[in-house]
Scaffold this motif. Sequence first.
Motif: not given
Length: 308
Positions: A237-245
């Motif tokens: 539950g946060t901004e999509a960019g975190i999926l990469y790391p």
Amino acid sequence: MTERDQIQELSFEIKKLKQEHKAIILSHVYQRPEVQDVADFVGDSLGLSQQAAGTDAGVIVFCGVHFMAESAAILSPDKIVLLPEENAGCPMADMITEIDLSRKKEEVPDATVVCYVNTSAAVKAESDIACTSANAVKVVASVPPERPVIFVPDKNLGHYIMKKTGREMIVWDGYCHTHHRLMAEDVLKAREKHPGALVLVHPECRPEVVDLADEVSSTTGMIRFARENRAKEFIIGTEAGILYPLRRQCPEKRFYLASEKMICPNMKATTLEKVYRALVNLAPRITVPPEIRERAVRSLERMLAVSR
Ligand code: 13P
Ligand code: SF4
């Protein structure tokens, strides 16, 4: 030329320019993957402020939003601070001005003002201490219990702090569109689809969403939790960019975004091309007028002292 070749070529040129200018590239975890890949440090707002305060590089290229680059300019006034997309702002930071805050302070003259780092330099200058999502509870707990606290501008983070500390605060009515968009029903649906997954959410989410979570933390805290926890699946539950790391650091685990709506357009406005141009032109630069900087730096330094 394919997109992949273009990314490779630009990344190579950026690395060369970075050495030439003795620059450091800092990136928030919400940035595009290719931008995170050219960065010397990728982290949350707290980690990025610590890096900006401690670096001996002459140029800081800040891949994030305006308040983050401004904090770097406050903490490192002798450095050149570049924000590759100068219009990348934070709508939540714009929900309070220094005039709003000084009016509020007149209503409660004995209050301590705690400002979320997602604020302008001028609001930080009117505040007593700053905080990020990683240290907000600790910062508020450091305020003497007899002092009223004015907390600005995120009502959701404010609510979370009150819940964790059991302390009443006067909370501003701001919020982050990206996190506020996530509804309890979205989390419940994601849970139905992935029954074995743990739910990790950012404290900028609505209270009813926070209540459904297994873990509430800053973005760096979420990555650490996913790395260290034995669970194999996580709803994020946060901004999509975190999926990469998350996917890079835990390749054997599965991560599902709680809602596809969780994209911050401002965080996505920085492209590799803009990072390259910023290093070629040494612009756009972010500066803070000395009279504001002198007062704002105290709020940030107090925060960093509490976080040590
Ligand atoms: P953190 O970097 O503290 O996790 O906060 C997220 C955010 O919304 C920054 O704009
Ligand atoms: Fe601001 Fe929210 Fe975007 Fe972070 S994610 S920069 S708080 S609008």
